[in-house]
Design a protein around this motif. Structure first.
Motif, mmCIF file in Angstrom:
data_model
loop_
_atom_site.group_PDB
_atom_site.id
_atom_site.type_symbol
_atom_site.label_atom_id
_atom_site.label_comp_id
_atom_site.label_asym_id
_atom_site.label_seq_id
_atom_site.Cartn_x
_atom_site.Cartn_y
_atom_site.Cartn_z
ATOM 1 N N LEU A 147 -1.028 14.829 2.317
ATOM 2 C CA LEU A 147 -1.308 13.618 2.699
ATOM 3 C C LEU A 147 -2.717 13.045 2.650
ATOM 4 O O LEU A 147 -3.368 13.741 3.154
ATOM 5 C CB LEU A 147 -0.341 13.068 3.816
ATOM 6 C CG LEU A 147 1.273 13.450 3.673
ATOM 7 C CD1 LEU A 147 1.724 13.133 4.918
ATOM 8 C CD2 LEU A 147 1.638 13.040 2.422
ATOM 9 N N THR A 148 -3.072 11.755 2.543
ATOM 10 C CA THR A 148 -4.147 11.268 2.824
ATOM 11 C C THR A 148 -4.228 9.832 2.708
ATOM 12 O O THR A 148 -3.123 9.222 2.717
ATOM 13 C CB THR A 148 -5.134 11.615 1.733
ATOM 14 O OG1 THR A 148 -6.238 10.945 1.633
ATOM 15 C CG2 THR A 148 -4.510 11.481 0.153
ATOM 16 N N SER A 149 -5.341 9.096 3.173
ATOM 17 C CA SER A 149 -5.366 7.755 3.464
ATOM 18 C C SER A 149 -6.232 6.913 2.693
ATOM 19 O O SER A 149 -6.548 5.850 3.193
ATOM 20 C CB SER A 149 -5.678 7.543 5.027
ATOM 21 O OG SER A 149 -4.602 8.417 5.769
ATOM 22 N N ASN A 150 -6.583 7.336 1.395
ATOM 23 C CA ASN A 150 -7.550 6.561 0.935
ATOM 24 C C ASN A 150 -7.383 6.848 -0.594
ATOM 25 O O ASN A 150 -7.048 7.902 -1.018
ATOM 26 C CB ASN A 150 -8.904 6.934 1.136
ATOM 27 C CG ASN A 150 -9.925 6.106 0.546
ATOM 28 O OD1 ASN A 150 -10.078 4.892 0.610
ATOM 29 N ND2 ASN A 150 -11.146 7.076 -0.152
ATOM 30 N N PRO A 151 -7.484 5.744 -1.570
ATOM 31 C CA PRO A 151 -6.977 6.174 -2.947
ATOM 32 C C PRO A 151 -7.991 7.159 -3.560
ATOM 33 O O PRO A 151 -7.565 7.969 -4.353
ATOM 34 C CB PRO A 151 -7.176 4.756 -3.578
ATOM 35 C CG PRO A 151 -7.911 3.907 -2.620
ATOM 36 C CD PRO A 151 -7.659 4.477 -1.354
ATOM 37 N N GLY A 152 -9.282 7.088 -3.421
ATOM 38 C CA GLY A 152 -10.130 8.183 -3.825
ATOM 39 C C GLY A 152 -9.775 9.477 -3.633
ATOM 40 O O GLY A 152 -9.714 10.249 -4.327
ATOM 41 N N CYS A 153 -9.521 9.931 -2.458
ATOM 42 C CA CYS A 153 -9.142 11.164 -1.747
ATOM 43 C C CYS A 153 -7.703 11.448 -2.492
ATOM 44 O O CYS A 153 -7.676 12.659 -2.829
ATOM 45 C CB CYS A 153 -9.004 11.261 -0.408
ATOM 46 S SG CYS A 153 -10.201 10.330 0.689
ATOM 47 N N LEU A 154 -6.809 10.496 -2.563
ATOM 48 C CA LEU A 154 -5.652 10.738 -3.105
ATOM 49 C C LEU A 154 -5.566 11.342 -4.804
ATOM 50 O O LEU A 154 -5.118 12.434 -5.141
ATOM 51 C CB LEU A 154 -4.825 9.623 -2.880
ATOM 52 C CG LEU A 154 -3.493 9.582 -3.862
ATOM 53 C CD1 LEU A 154 -2.543 10.617 -3.236
ATOM 54 C CD2 LEU A 154 -2.566 8.429 -3.429
ATOM 55 N N LEU A 155 -6.686 10.536 -5.382
ATOM 56 C CA LEU A 155 -6.864 11.098 -6.687
ATOM 57 C C LEU A 155 -7.547 12.370 -6.794
ATOM 58 O O LEU A 155 -7.078 13.130 -7.577
ATOM 59 C CB LEU A 155 -7.787 9.831 -7.581
ATOM 60 C CG LEU A 155 -6.961 8.771 -7.717
ATOM 61 C CD1 LEU A 155 -8.093 7.778 -8.393
ATOM 62 C CD2 LEU A 155 -5.904 9.005 -8.866
ATOM 63 N N TYR A 169 -4.928 -9.231 13.537
ATOM 64 C CA TYR A 169 -5.629 -7.799 12.630
ATOM 65 C C TYR A 169 -5.793 -8.141 11.330
ATOM 66 O O TYR A 169 -5.017 -8.868 10.684
ATOM 67 C CB TYR A 169 -4.528 -6.726 12.849
ATOM 68 C CG TYR A 169 -4.159 -6.518 14.228
ATOM 69 C CD1 TYR A 169 -5.055 -5.952 15.145
ATOM 70 C CD2 TYR A 169 -2.745 -6.883 14.633
ATOM 71 C CE1 TYR A 169 -4.642 -5.617 16.588
ATOM 72 C CE2 TYR A 169 -2.453 -6.724 16.027
ATOM 73 C CZ TYR A 169 -3.207 -6.176 16.917
ATOM 74 O OH TYR A 169 -2.877 -5.772 18.189
ATOM 75 N N ILE A 170 -6.651 -7.398 10.868
ATOM 76 C CA ILE A 170 -7.001 -7.488 9.362
ATOM 77 C C ILE A 170 -6.745 -5.819 9.035
ATOM 78 O O ILE A 170 -7.187 -4.907 9.525
ATOM 79 C CB ILE A 170 -8.163 -7.670 8.809
ATOM 80 C CG1 ILE A 170 -8.548 -9.321 9.371
ATOM 81 C CG2 ILE A 170 -8.521 -7.554 7.239
ATOM 82 C CD1 ILE A 170 -9.959 -9.783 9.153
ATOM 83 N N VAL A 171 -5.406 -5.728 8.323
ATOM 84 C CA VAL A 171 -5.084 -4.310 8.021
ATOM 85 C C VAL A 171 -5.616 -3.598 6.786
ATOM 86 O O VAL A 171 -5.273 -4.341 5.543
ATOM 87 C CB VAL A 171 -3.491 -4.162 8.313
ATOM 88 C CG1 VAL A 171 -3.083 -2.645 8.000
ATOM 89 C CG2 VAL A 171 -3.075 -4.470 9.531
ATOM 90 N N SER A 172 -6.396 -2.541 6.656
ATOM 91 C CA SER A 172 -6.446 -1.873 5.514
ATOM 92 C C SER A 172 -5.795 -0.452 5.470
ATOM 93 O O SER A 172 -5.521 0.232 6.541
ATOM 94 C CB SER A 172 -8.021 -1.670 5.634
ATOM 95 O OG SER A 172 -8.248 -0.248 4.941
ATOM 96 N N ASN A 173 -5.383 0.048 4.152
ATOM 97 C CA ASN A 173 -4.807 1.170 4.079
ATOM 98 C C ASN A 173 -5.621 2.230 3.106
ATOM 99 O O ASN A 173 -5.154 3.054 2.796
ATOM 100 C CB ASN A 173 -3.300 0.934 3.447
ATOM 101 C CG ASN A 173 -3.432 0.517 2.092
ATOM 102 O OD1 ASN A 173 -4.763 0.196 1.542
ATOM 103 N ND2 ASN A 173 -2.374 0.122 1.605
ATOM 104 N N ALA A 174 -6.953 1.662 3.231
ATOM 105 C CA ALA A 174 -7.917 2.466 2.322
ATOM 106 C C ALA A 174 -9.077 2.769 2.958
ATOM 107 O O ALA A 174 -9.874 1.711 3.433
ATOM 108 C CB ALA A 174 -8.112 1.833 0.854
ATOM 109 N N GLY A 175 -9.406 4.033 3.456
ATOM 110 C CA GLY A 175 -10.544 4.367 4.602
ATOM 111 C C GLY A 175 -11.851 3.692 3.848
ATOM 112 O O GLY A 175 -12.758 3.049 4.408
ATOM 113 N N GLY A 176 -12.007 3.814 2.402
ATOM 114 C CA GLY A 176 -13.135 3.372 1.827
ATOM 115 C C GLY A 176 -13.450 2.063 2.058
ATOM 116 O O GLY A 176 -14.567 1.528 2.436
#
Ligand SMILES: Cc1cc2nc3c(=O)[nH]c(=O)nc-3n(C[C@H](O)[C@H](O)[C@H](O)COP(=O)(O)OP(=O)(O)OC[C@H]3O[C@@H](n4cnc5c(N)ncnc54)[C@H](O)[C@@H]3O)c2cc1C
Ligand code: SF4
Ligand code: SF4
Lengths: 471, 454
Positions: free
Chosen positions: B414-422, B276-283
């Motif tokens: 809670l959210t799953s993307n840095p942009g959304c978090l900001l 797997y290649i794991v991402s923790n940012a939806g973008g």
């Protein structure tokens, strides 16, 4: 053409922002859900009140400018394509649910409210508004009324026309009429409410509607029956009704549809079945149990090859997937999807499906049929490519023959999508010359200068009837 | 109307307008034809929701693209503005029965617009610096992180705020500045090294895509991601040579830069033996899963791009689908349940189809009550750099979002993307007077509540 001074007057009515003649506005109001149809308007206007609509109509009448009323532009008959230019009047700003009357069980709404929002709102109040066109997530109540839209629940609960109690409408002259009311009985004069339902924006602009609500059914049960013999499925449909059972939903998928759906949704449908029936009953728990049991027995008697009754809501949802994904699966096959709605008496559905299959083979086109078996409203759906004019021509020929077949079986050219410009050439086939004359008289009484949705409903020329050889 | 060249060709038109010419060249005409104008995408679209106007809808935008290509419309400034108003959230895609690839169409359109853009000198320098210098090179980003950290720590930040220096910047930039997290020049590799072994029974091997913004501003989240994966039974590689995913480039029309970055990443990950290649940012994840599409025309990379794209997965999806169950701590007796709610990352939801797993995880955490926010699936208005370039629309969207957020009465957003978090932090700062809500990355929340076996 819209002159500078007209433009000024219109802006004075709705505000600068809400009358537009810029290219972006014109391009994005040049189409509706109808394949292969596009025409540019001269302007787009967004009224907010009945009074504004009335003022707009006065200016349009004085200057003989066509007005094409538009909800969400999801119709499939060319209903909101401005074929003769003029102004597209978008009803989206008039989107309020004005009142829900819990004593009279009515709702008063503006025409731009989205059907799905309205239904949900009503459900949250513990009531039920049954008309459920598949496009309800996007269609407006105004569009539903103007097309007399139907849906999956049509057999048991009727269509939009059965739920419109009263209307406020603006005539081309600018005069405002109120028809009907919160009344179960009303015989004062001609029934203008019913006349405006299904009038496709050609008689008046609907600016308010009083709708009937009913108590919701208590429970619901879903089952599926699969047949190798399509006549078995058809006999099942007739027999269910003969035994005085009216299911809430009674849908059919033919073999070409089954294949496409299975390929898309991978739900393991048996590809050797000629037809699948999806049946739902709702109401009082005991009645639902009894009906589903009786239907099960009928399916057995008619040699259903597979039968499944959903025990939980999740199982029911799974059974419904096949029907729900039919359109999506077909729409993905080829760039252009032509969804028709030829309708026959329910006793003739097997005949109609088989004739459609034969016609598709004859013209070498892809047509799959699914639809509302219970009320005979079928959706023969062609998948093609708008850029392939030769194939498109064959599709058109095939549909002409399908309409002819529907009428020959005692049916009609359109059950719920409307005439618009697309079926206008076929209208006379259904209603006859005298019928057309009466309708034209009605049109002239409402709209003497022909400014409301010109080019719709009545064709310049009726299509020549095909000679069909039955054999 | 234009006549098509061949059976499936594009219209043979000699456009005099240069942008129209480029649009004709770049846009996928099959996709334009696939749109049957049913309008099913309209209710999903945030910009249509806000304006109520067809040109600001997916169906409207596709019709304009097609009209420009067909010669029915000159792609003027209004055309460009409307395309730039699109958030790129791609909520229109799952809503579409015909499977129209809107994301590709808008990217092709933005690429064409970028080719003909006459940016003002400052914007040109900014684009150049960001797209060609900062994002592609980790060194510069780290430097940026370091500078930011210095700026934040040295008290300069306070001074700048107090002296009203931020007021010299446009309002929205000043707003953003106030919610920026402390940046750091120490990324996940500096903290954990390039390999972190599985705990307990091993279930697979993953490689962590750390993301450039994530690793500078949210390095802690990257560390927590690795620790969660390890606790769930995954060996985790964190290859240090990986570069920016290229999403911001692709969404801004710099598609060739995006391709170059994709190739660099493929080279790096291909060397590892991973599941797997794991991402923790939806973008980021959304572009990573589309590397195969991005490099479709590239004979040399096509196969490897497919290999890469097939392995890309969001951390929450992987934890739910394959991971050993995580153990969450019970709260101390007497403490009340905490309410949590969630804002979908558009790209995680609409492109990676990963809306389900985060909800499953939140519901598993002990002593928490998960409350679904109304319209959680609607874009928050952040959309990459959207809130910087389209402040008004982004502001309207955010105001509506926060009404729903406040209605949940949750203490965690809670959210799953840095942009959304900001964006959520900004929303809380602007629209939640009591500031009772905290915005947090899902991963950080999970890590905080997990019982470590260490
Ligand atoms: C995928 C798909 C599935 C569909 N499924 C169904 C279905 O199951 N059942 C069904 O019946 N239809 C169906 N339709 C057709 C269509 O959605 C319906 O006809 C719907 O009622 C149209 O609503 P609208 O708001 O989009 O109206 P529009 O398309 O904007 O307008 C339709 C007609 O109504 C007129 N009109 C609109 N508002 C007013 C008003 N306020 N006053 C006067 N005239 C007005 C217009 O002039 C036009 O003639 C489907 C369409 C699609 C694309
Ligand atoms: S849902 Fe798809 S086909 Fe329908 S209008 Fe939107 S993009 Fe076009
Ligand atoms: S990407 Fe988002 S904003 Fe853009 S058209 Fe689609 S739904 Fe609307």
């Amino acid at each position: 053409m819209i002159t500078e001074s007209m433009s000024k007057q219109l802006k004075a009515i709705v505000g600068d922002k809400y009358f537009r003649t810029d290219p972006e506005a014109l391009i994005t109001h040049s189409y509706d859900g109808t394949p292969m149809l596009q025409a540019l308007p001269d302007g787009v206007i967004y009224p907010e009140t009945t009074a504004q609509v009335s003022e707009i109509m006065k200016i349009a009448s004085a200057n003989r400018i066509p007005i094409v009323t538009r909800g969400s532009g999801s119709n499939l008959c060319g209903g909101t394509t401005p074929l003769q230019g003029g102004i597209v009047m978008v009803m989206h700003r008039m989107n309020q649910i004005i009142e829900v009357d819990m004593e009279n069980l009515t709702a008063t709404v503006q025409p731009g409210v989205i059907t799905g929002h309205f239904s949900k709102h009503i459900e949250e109040l513990g009531l039920f508004y049954p008309p459920d066109p598949s496009s309800m997530k996007i269609s407006t109540i105004g569009g539903n009324i103007a097309e007399c839209s139907g849906g999956l629940r049509g057999l048991k609960y009727g269509t939009t026309k059965d739920y419109v109690l009263g209307l406020t409408a603006v005539l081309p002259s600018g005069a405002v009429i109120h028809t009907g009311g919160k009344l179960a009985k009303d015989v004062a004069g001609y029934d203008l409410t019913k006349l405006l339902v299904g009038s496709e924006g050609t008689l008046a602009v609907i600016t308010e509607a009083i709708l009937k609500l009913i108590p919701p059914p208590k429970t619901k049960k879903t089952m599926v029956a699969m047949y190798k013999d399509i006549y078995g499925a058809a006999r099942t449909v007739s027999k269910i009704i003969q035994q005085h059972i009216i299911p809430a939903t009674l849908e059919i998928l033919d073999n070409p549809t089954i294949r496409v759906v299975d390929d898309f949704a991978k739900i393991g449908l048996p590809l050797d079945m000629a037809a699948i029936l999806i049946i739902e009953q709702d109401g009082e728990p005991e009645m639902v149990e009894r009906d589903i049991e009786a239907i099960y027995t009928i399916c057995r008697e008619e040699q259903a090859d597979r039968l499944e009754i959903a025990q939980t809501r999740e199982e029911a949802e799974k059974l419904l997937t096949a029907r729900r994904s039919a359109f999506t699966a077909l729409a993905r096959l080829r760039p252009t999807t032509i969804l028709e709605d030829a309708t026959v008496p329910r006793s003739k559905i097997a005949e109609m499906i088989l004739r459609t299959n034969t016609i598709a083979i004859k013209y070498n086109v892809n047509i799959a049929t699914f639809g509302h078996a219970g009320d005979g409203n079928l959706h023969p759906t062609a998948t093609t490519d708008a850029r392939d004019s030769e194939e498109v021509h064959r599709v058109e020929e095939a549909f002409a023959e399908i309409f002819e077949a529907a009428i020959a079986l005692g049916g009609t050219i359109t059950g719920e999508h409307g005439v618009g410009s697309v079926k206008a050439p076929y209208l006379e086939w259904k209603v006859g010359e005298a019928g057309i004359e009466v309708m034209k008289g009605i049109k002239a009484a409402f709209d003497p200068h022909h400014i409301l949705n010109p080019g719709k409903m009545f064709a310049k020329e009726t299509r020549k009837r095909l000679v069909i050889h039955h054999g | 109307m234009a006549s098509p060249t061949g059976k499936f060709g594009k219209p043979a038109i000699e456009h005099s307008n240069p942008l129209a010419r480029t649009l004709l060249e770049k846009l996928d005409y099959d996709q334009l034809t696939n749109c049957m104008r049913c309008g099913f995408c309209l209710p999903a679209c945030p910009t249509f929701h806000e304006t109520g106007m067809e040109p600001a809808s997916p169906r409207g935008r596709i019709a304009m693209m097609k009209a420009a290509v067909d010669g029915l419309m000159v792609p003027d400034q209004q055309f460009k503005d409307q395309m730039n108003l699109c958030l790129g959230c791609r909520a229109c895609e799952p809503a579409c029965p015909a499977d129209v690839k809107y994301g590709q169409l808008i990217e092709q359109t933005k690429e064409a617009i970028a080719e003909h853009a006459h940016y003002t000198a400052p914007v040109k320098i900014l684009r150049n610096t960001l797209f060609k210098k900062v994002f592609p090179k980790r060194g510069s980003l780290k430097l940026l992180g370091g500078t930011l950290a210095l700026y934040q720590k040295s008290g300069l930040k306070k001074m700048a705020r107090a002296s009203g220096m931020m007021r010299l910047f446009p309002k929205h930039l000043a707003e953003m500045e106030s919610i920026m997290p402390p940046a750091s020049s120490k990324g996940v590799v500096e903290r954990l090294g390039t390999f972190y072994p599985a705990q307990g029974e091993k279930v697979g091997t993953a490689a962590m895509f750390r993301g450039c913004i994530m690793d500078v501003m949210f390095a802690g989240t990257n560390v927590n991601t690795v620790e969660l994966l390890s606790a769930a039974g995954f060996d985790v590689h964190i290859p240090d040579a990986q570069v920016c995913c290229g999403a911001l480039h692709a969404h801004s029309g710099e598609i060739n830069d995006a391709r170059a970055l994709a190739k660099a990443n493929i080279e790096v990950f291909k060397k590892l033996d991973i599941d797997y290649i794991v991402s923790n940012a939806g973008g980021c994840g959304a572009l990573l899963v589309e590397y195969d599409h991005l490099l479709m025309q590239d004979d040399h990379y096509r196969e490897d791009a497919k290999w890469f794209a097939e392995r890309v997965i969001d951390v929450s999806t992987l934890l739910v689908a394959k991971g050993n169950p995580l153990r969450f701590a019970e709260q101390a007796a007497g403490q009340e349940e905490v309410k949590v709610t969630y804002q979908d990352s558009c790209h995680l939801r609409n492109v990676m189809k990963g809306a389900h797993a985060p909800r499953v995880l939140m519901k598993k955490v002990a002593n928490t009550e998960y409350i679904e926010m109304v319209d959680a699936d609607r874009c928050c208005g952040s959309a990459g750099i959207y809130n910087v370039v389209q402040p008004e629309m982004a502001g309207d969207i955010l105001a509506h979002k926060m009404e729903h957020a406040n209605n949940t009465q949750a203490s965690y957003m809670l959210t799953s993307n840095p942009g959304c978090l900001l964006q959520m932090k900004l929303g809380i700062e602007k629209h939640q007077p009591q500031q009772t809500m905290r915005a947090m990355h899902l991963v950080d929340f999970l890590r905080e509540r997990m019982i470590s076996s260490k």
